[in-house]
Design a protein around this motif. Structure first.
Motif, PDB file in Angstrom:
ATOM      1  N   VAL A 281      33.064  36.824  43.380  1.00 24.40           N
ATOM      2  CA  VAL A 281      33.590  35.992  42.478  1.00 24.40           C
ATOM      3  C   VAL A 281      35.105  35.939  42.601  1.00 24.40           C
ATOM      4  CG1 VAL A 281      34.285  35.912  39.934  1.00 24.40           C
ATOM      5  CG2 VAL A 281      32.246  36.761  40.653  1.00 24.40           C
TER       6      VAL A 281
ATOM      7  N   ARG B 185      34.592  31.060  40.303  1.00 20.85           N
ATOM      8  CA  ARG B 185      33.934  30.366  41.360  1.00 20.85           C
ATOM      9  C   ARG B 185      32.968  31.615  41.925  1.00 20.85           C
ATOM     10  NH1 ARG B 185      38.800  28.682  43.702  1.00 20.85           N
ATOM     11  NH2 ARG B 185      39.419  26.925  42.655  1.00 20.85           N
ATOM     12  N   VAL B 186      31.826  31.411  41.825  1.00 21.29           N
ATOM     13  CA  VAL B 186      30.737  32.486  42.327  1.00 21.29           C
ATOM     14  C   VAL B 186      29.842  32.022  43.600  1.00 21.29           C
ATOM     15  CG1 VAL B 186      28.869  33.993  41.663  1.00 21.29           C
ATOM     16  CG2 VAL B 186      30.507  33.100  39.975  1.00 21.29           C
TER      17      VAL B 186
ATOM     18  N   ARG C 259      26.286  39.772  37.491  1.00 21.57           N
ATOM     19  CA  ARG C 259      27.923  39.607  37.579  1.00 21.57           C
ATOM     20  C   ARG C 259      28.581  39.538  35.952  1.00 21.57           C
ATOM     21  NH1 ARG C 259      31.647  40.088  41.908  1.00 21.57           N
ATOM     22  NH2 ARG C 259      33.381  40.999  40.684  1.00 21.57           N
TER      23      ARG C 259
END
Length: 157
Positions: A48, A60-61, A110
């Motif tokens: 991430v 942003r992943v 996450r």
């Protein structure tokens, strides 16, 4: 032989309260551990990036090979949770065995703690080229700000 002592009355209530508190503490500790280390629950954690601009927080992943239908996003004021499952492709008939496989498959999770005041309703997410981009618009934090309150005279004078 030692005779067991049984708690009665007030002692029993205190022991029940203590047991309940320890149970809640254990549950909170377990939840925090899973949030801090999603790999402990058998899931893999995608990388991430977290960025801040004047008007928004950008997350942003990296999720290569994952479709938008396989992704779930949960958002509240204190945390952002991204989870889902990356399915393994069916093996081709020409491949006898893998010599090396470094890509992650299966469930992923996450949790990103949020320390900014954001607008949960205006958040957006877009998946493009294996990168999930989440925009969390910031709102002005009114906590700690000073407001004036007028005082009325109730005596009628």
């Amino acid at each position: 032989m030692i005779k067991p002592i049984r708690a009665t009355g007030l002692e029993r209530l205190e022991l029940q309260r203590l047991r309940d508190r320890v149970g809640r503490l254990f549950a909170a500790l377990q939840e925090a551990t899973e949030a801090e280390n999603p790999l402990a629950s058998g899931a893999w954690a995608p990388p991430v990036d977290l960025c801040e601009t004047q008007e928004a927080i950008w997350v942003r992943v990296e999720l290569p090979g994952v479709t938008s239908e396989q992704i779930r996003i949960g958002l509240c004021n204190t945390k952002l949770r991204i989870w889902g499952e990356k399915k393994r492709r069916a093996a081709r008939r020409r491949i006898v065995s893998h010599l090396c496989s470094e890509r992650s498959y299966g469930k992923f999770s996450r949790v990103v703690p949020l320390r900014w005041t954001i607008s949960v309703r205006d958040a957006t997410a877009e998946l493009k080229n294996g990168i999930l981009r989440i925009r969390l618009p910031k709102i002005e934090d009114r906590r700690g700000g000073e407001f004036s309150v007028t005082v009325e005279d109730a005596n009628g004078e």
